[in-house]
Design an enzyme around this catalytic site. Structure first.
Site, PDB file in Angstrom:
ATOM      1  N   ILE A 129      -8.842  20.420 132.592  1.00  0.00           N
ATOM      2  CA  ILE A 129      -9.897  20.109 133.563  1.00  0.00           C
ATOM      3  C   ILE A 129      -9.704  18.712 134.173  1.00  0.00           C
ATOM      4  CG2 ILE A 129     -11.611  19.041 132.027  1.00  0.00           C
ATOM      5  CD1 ILE A 129     -13.674  21.018 133.234  1.00  0.00           C
TER       6      ILE A 129
ATOM      7  N   HIS B 243      -4.184  21.997 120.274  1.00  0.00           N
ATOM      8  CA  HIS B 243      -3.743  22.386 121.619  1.00  0.00           C
ATOM      9  C   HIS B 243      -2.476  21.626 121.951  1.00  0.00           C
ATOM     10  CE1 HIS B 243      -6.809  19.221 121.719  1.00  0.00           C
ATOM     11  NE2 HIS B 243      -6.114  18.665 122.694  1.00  0.00           N
ATOM     12  N   MET B 244      -1.562  22.351 122.556  1.00  0.00           N
ATOM     13  CA  MET B 244      -0.312  21.762 123.043  1.00  0.00           C
ATOM     14  C   MET B 244      -0.506  21.458 124.521  1.00  0.00           C
ATOM     15  SD  MET B 244       3.275  23.770 123.403  1.00  0.00           S
ATOM     16  CE  MET B 244       3.794  23.890 121.717  1.00  0.00           C
TER      17      MET B 244
END
Ligand code: AMP
Length: 115
Positions: free
Chosen positions: A31, A101-102
């Protein structure tokens, strides 16, 4: 274990621009992008940090996340020029969302060292 915003994205309770999905992995655009291409690749199961990763248990899941990163990099046209994959871990690592998270970052020249 507390539910994160990423759990809500997995359950499609909040919107995200999804670019890849399998039974076990989801990827969507960040985002607040830090590069022309900035995508987060996450497992659908909740793993808070890289500290909870266990090679025996999670080898195949991690392999799928790297396969997804390679596929997305090709789809986004950044594979040939190169890209960066990052896992932040814990406070000093700059982790904000406690669901691993990558980060896949590309589309510009990356600098080193990171901030
Ligand atoms: P980290 O600092 O490694 O935990 O990264 C968390 C990332 O999640 C940041 O780059 C945020 O911009 C991103 N992020 C937070 N909320 C959302 C959301 N709702 N949709 C997409 N990306 C998000």
């Amino acid at each position: 274990m507390g539910e994160t915003i990423f759990s809500k994205i997995i359950k499609k309770e909040i919107p995200a621009e999804i670019v890849y999905e399998s039974d076990t992995v989801l990827a969507f655009r960040d985002i607040n992008p830090q590069a022309p291409v900035h995508i987060l690749i996450i497992p659908k199961i909740e793993i808070p940090t890289v500290r909870e990763i266990n090679g025996l248990e999670h080898a195949s899941l991690l392999g799928e996340m790297y396969d997804a990163a390679n596929q997305i990099a090709k789809d986004e046209g950044i594979s040939e020029n190169g890209f960066r994959l990052v896992f932040n871990c814990g406070d000093n690592g700059g982790q904000e969302v406690y669901h691993i998270h990558m980060h896949l970052l590309g589309g510009r020249q990356m600098q080193w060292p990171p901030g």
